[in-house]
Scaffold this motif. Structure first.
Motif, mmCIF file in Angstrom:
data_model
loop_
_atom_site.group_PDB
_atom_site.id
_atom_site.type_symbol
_atom_site.label_atom_id
_atom_site.label_comp_id
_atom_site.label_asym_id
_atom_site.label_seq_id
_atom_site.Cartn_x
_atom_site.Cartn_y
_atom_site.Cartn_z
ATOM 1 N N PHE A 13 0.888 -1.196 -0.044
ATOM 2 C CA PHE A 13 0.148 -0.135 0.065
ATOM 3 C C PHE A 13 0.866 1.226 -0.101
ATOM 4 C CE2 PHE A 13 -3.381 -2.606 2.461
ATOM 5 C CZ PHE A 13 -3.930 -3.004 1.195
ATOM 6 N N ALA A 14 1.867 1.285 0.625
ATOM 7 C CA ALA A 14 2.693 2.386 0.942
ATOM 8 C C ALA A 14 3.491 2.720 -0.407
ATOM 9 C CB ALA A 14 3.960 2.085 2.028
ATOM 10 N N TRP A 15 3.959 1.550 -1.067
ATOM 11 C CA TRP A 15 4.669 1.682 -2.354
ATOM 12 C C TRP A 15 3.718 2.411 -3.452
ATOM 13 C CZ3 TRP A 15 6.476 -4.076 -3.074
ATOM 14 C CH2 TRP A 15 7.552 -4.123 -2.091
ATOM 15 N N LEU A 16 2.387 1.751 -3.569
ATOM 16 C CA LEU A 16 1.340 2.356 -4.409
ATOM 17 C C LEU A 16 0.845 3.762 -4.353
ATOM 18 C CD1 LEU A 16 -0.795 -0.830 -4.568
ATOM 19 C CD2 LEU A 16 0.795 -0.030 -6.366
ATOM 20 N N LEU A 17 0.827 4.096 -2.956
ATOM 21 C CA LEU A 17 0.338 5.675 -2.776
ATOM 22 C C LEU A 17 1.593 6.634 -2.974
ATOM 23 C CD1 LEU A 17 -1.972 5.026 0.585
ATOM 24 C CD2 LEU A 17 -2.625 5.537 -1.834
ATOM 25 N N SER A 18 2.698 6.177 -2.639
ATOM 26 C CA SER A 18 3.836 6.942 -2.953
ATOM 27 C C SER A 18 4.547 7.059 -4.031
ATOM 28 C CB SER A 18 4.802 6.778 -1.691
ATOM 29 O OG SER A 18 5.450 5.500 -1.721
ATOM 30 N N SER A 19 3.941 5.933 -4.952
ATOM 31 C CA SER A 19 4.556 5.680 -6.421
ATOM 32 C C SER A 19 6.047 5.241 -6.423
ATOM 33 C CB SER A 19 4.569 6.861 -7.491
ATOM 34 O OG SER A 19 3.047 7.395 -7.429
ATOM 35 N N ILE A 20 6.536 4.592 -5.274
ATOM 36 C CA ILE A 20 7.904 4.109 -5.160
ATOM 37 C C ILE A 20 8.019 2.700 -5.988
ATOM 38 C CG2 ILE A 20 9.557 3.132 -3.618
ATOM 39 C CD1 ILE A 20 8.420 4.866 -1.357
ATOM 40 N N ARG A 21 8.763 2.954 -6.907
ATOM 41 C CA ARG A 21 9.049 1.749 -7.865
ATOM 42 C C ARG A 21 10.331 1.104 -7.617
ATOM 43 N NH1 ARG A 21 10.599 2.125 -13.677
ATOM 44 N NH2 ARG A 21 9.936 0.305 -14.689
ATOM 45 N N ASN A 22 10.332 -0.179 -7.007
ATOM 46 C CA ASN A 22 11.449 -0.917 -6.733
ATOM 47 C C ASN A 22 11.299 -2.497 -7.442
ATOM 48 O OD1 ASN A 22 13.432 -2.828 -5.639
ATOM 49 N ND2 ASN A 22 14.191 -1.198 -4.411
ATOM 50 N N ARG A 23 11.631 -2.529 -8.649
ATOM 51 C CA ARG A 23 11.296 -3.712 -9.226
ATOM 52 C C ARG A 23 11.684 -5.068 -8.679
ATOM 53 N NH1 ARG A 23 11.642 -2.792 -15.732
ATOM 54 N NH2 ARG A 23 9.974 -4.559 -15.657
ATOM 55 N N LYS A 24 12.914 -4.795 -7.951
ATOM 56 C CA LYS A 24 13.478 -6.162 -7.318
ATOM 57 C C LYS A 24 12.458 -6.462 -6.220
ATOM 58 C CE LYS A 24 17.708 -7.638 -5.353
ATOM 59 N NZ LYS A 24 19.284 -7.413 -4.941
ATOM 60 N N LYS A 25 12.231 -5.405 -5.380
ATOM 61 C CA LYS A 25 11.216 -5.516 -4.118
ATOM 62 C C LYS A 25 10.069 -6.145 -4.647
ATOM 63 C CE LYS A 25 13.686 -2.666 -0.949
ATOM 64 N NZ LYS A 25 13.606 -1.515 -0.017
ATOM 65 N N ILE A 26 9.359 -5.817 -5.797
ATOM 66 C CA ILE A 26 8.173 -6.177 -6.077
ATOM 67 C C ILE A 26 8.077 -7.596 -6.468
ATOM 68 C CG2 ILE A 26 6.231 -5.990 -8.046
ATOM 69 C CD1 ILE A 26 7.098 -2.846 -7.992
ATOM 70 N N ARG A 27 9.205 -7.950 -7.389
ATOM 71 C CA ARG A 27 9.547 -9.325 -7.697
ATOM 72 C C ARG A 27 9.483 -10.271 -6.486
ATOM 73 N NH1 ARG A 27 12.739 -7.417 -11.666
ATOM 74 N NH2 ARG A 27 14.718 -7.724 -10.806
ATOM 75 N N ALA A 28 10.129 -9.946 -5.516
ATOM 76 C CA ALA A 28 10.442 -10.434 -4.123
ATOM 77 C C ALA A 28 9.121 -10.636 -3.587
ATOM 78 C CB ALA A 28 11.413 -9.929 -3.308
ATOM 79 N N LEU A 29 8.245 -9.615 -3.574
ATOM 80 C CA LEU A 29 6.931 -9.762 -2.897
ATOM 81 C C LEU A 29 6.131 -10.611 -3.497
ATOM 82 C CD1 LEU A 29 4.847 -8.183 -1.037
ATOM 83 C CD2 LEU A 29 4.136 -7.049 -3.139
ATOM 84 N N VAL A 30 6.080 -10.887 -5.034
ATOM 85 C CA VAL A 30 5.162 -11.543 -5.660
ATOM 86 C C VAL A 30 5.439 -13.095 -5.240
ATOM 87 C CG1 VAL A 30 4.493 -12.554 -7.911
ATOM 88 C CG2 VAL A 30 4.509 -9.980 -7.486
ATOM 89 N N VAL A 31 7.102 -13.287 -5.254
ATOM 90 C CA VAL A 31 7.433 -14.952 -4.999
ATOM 91 C C VAL A 31 7.004 -15.174 -3.430
ATOM 92 C CG1 VAL A 31 9.290 -16.029 -4.503
ATOM 93 C CG2 VAL A 31 9.273 -14.675 -6.574
#
Length: 382
Positions: free
Chosen positions: A61-79
């Protein structure tokens, strides 16, 4: 209130790809802003779904509301989310799904039933069913599956306008499907109020806002602008086209890229920040909204909330949002649009001043009112 789950698949995908929010995305972000403290996030793909942990939900939620884009962390989150799915418990609650993505898969609803989660979807429009000619090939079949599956299995449906609900009711009756419990909750402006910005263009200009696609009628307005240049020459107002290039719009792109008479007169902003958008709207002569069909029309509310005049197509949903405040025209009335734009270009335009006076009685839809209606609706589903 039962536990709320927010399907954030579309939002996270677009953040990962570095895409700016559309109107649908702004609605999803508003729901995160409203419910983030107590809600859990949910991801889905082709009907398969997983619920994020409370910690991962809050981080996302924090990433989305602040538009913080970290593709590596997003990939890790999905896994991590996929692994957590193997030990997921039955959480119980209500799902709020504010995009159309994934509504067509029956297994999505079955998974929610297994989790004891009642799915509530927002329906933004039925345009692929009513006006398939303005959509990409095949989208009409997908959207029909979405609407019919939701009619069969959703616990509730939220629509953004009475016009959308009316279209949904007509489709339900046509295919002999029951209409689930519904509520109309109008959408607030997607532009956050900001102080008056410096004027981005010194001379008079107009704005078109929205993805470039056939139903938005860019091709028509560009031909109007060519005629303006023919008649006014260097005195012609400029046109700012804000929005990314979408589908089935090659003829519009041809004009934008190859029409010599419009070079320097038409400005294309395909990656416009909120700050820049706000500045463009604040100082324009009017927002132009010549669409053939809309499910809602958030730019209309955005402009009027900023006390910016609007020239719009004569659509029922626009009257629902703005009553008689804009100047309405037929979306194919070239001479009418040409005359009205020329009138609004003038420094002391009686037509424009009259609308500015009418804007004073515009009652802007607010998120507070929207969520008041949604919360009351959710209480009836307990």
């Amino acid at each position: 209130m039962p536990t709320l789950f927010l399907d954030i698949t579309r939002l996270l995908t677009r953040l990962y790809e570095g895409l700016l929010p559309t109107g649908v995305d702004r609605v999803g972000l508003a729901y995160i802003g409203q419910y983030r403290e107590t809600a859990r996030a949910l991801l889905s793909e082709r009907g398969f779904s997983t619920v994020l942990t409370e910690r991962d939900s809050q981080q996302t939620f924090a990433w989305l509301l602040s538009s913080i884009r970290n593709r590596k962390k997003i990939r890790a989150l999905v896994v991590r989310a996929c692994l957590n799915r193997l030990r997921e418990s039955s959480p119980n609650g209500i799902l709020l799904h504010t995009s159309h993505n994934g509504m067509e898969y029956g297994r999505y609803y079955k998974a929610m039933a297994t989790r004891q989660i009642r799915p509530v979807f927002m329906v933004h429009d039925l345009i692929p069913l009513t006006h398939a000619e303005y959509c990409r090939p095949g989208v009409d079949a997908i959207h029909r599956d979405r609407m019919h599956t939701a009619l069969r299995h959703a616990s509730g449906l939220i629509t953004n306008s009475q016009a959308t609900l009316d279209s949904l009711a007509v489709e339900a009756e046509r295919v002999n499907l029951p209409l689930p419990p519904t509520v109309v909750a109008r959408l607030a402006s997607g532009v956050t109020p900001r102080p008056l910005a410096p004027r981005p263009i010194a001379t008079p200009y107009f704005v078109m806002l929205g993805t470039i696609e056939p139903r938005k009628n860019h091709w028509f307005i560009l031909h109007v602008w060519r005629r303006l240049v023919e008649q006014l020459g260097a005195e012609a107002p400029q046109l700012v086209v804000i929005g990314r290039r979408g589908w089935e719009c090659e003829n519009v792109i041809d004009i934008l890229e190859r029409c010599e008479s419009l070079k320097g007169v038409v400005i294309e902003e395909d990656h416009c920040s909120d700050e820049k958008l706000h500045a463009y709207l604040q100082h324009c002569q009017a927002l132009l909204f010549p669409s053939f069909v809309e499910g809602y029309g958030m730019p209309l509310a955005e402009a009027l909330s900023l006390k910016v005049p609007v020239l719009a197509s004569d659509l029922a949903v626009f009257h629902e949002i703005a009553d008689d405040i804009p100047d309405y025209l037929d979306p194919l009335d070239g001479p009418g649009w040409l005359a009205r734009i020329m009138a609004y270009t003038q420094a002391n335009s009686p037509e424009r001043d009259a609308q500015i006076n009418r804007i004073e009685r515009f009652r802007e839809p607010t998120w507070a009112e929207h969520f008041e209606r949604v919360d009351a609706f959710l209480e009836t589903l307990r």
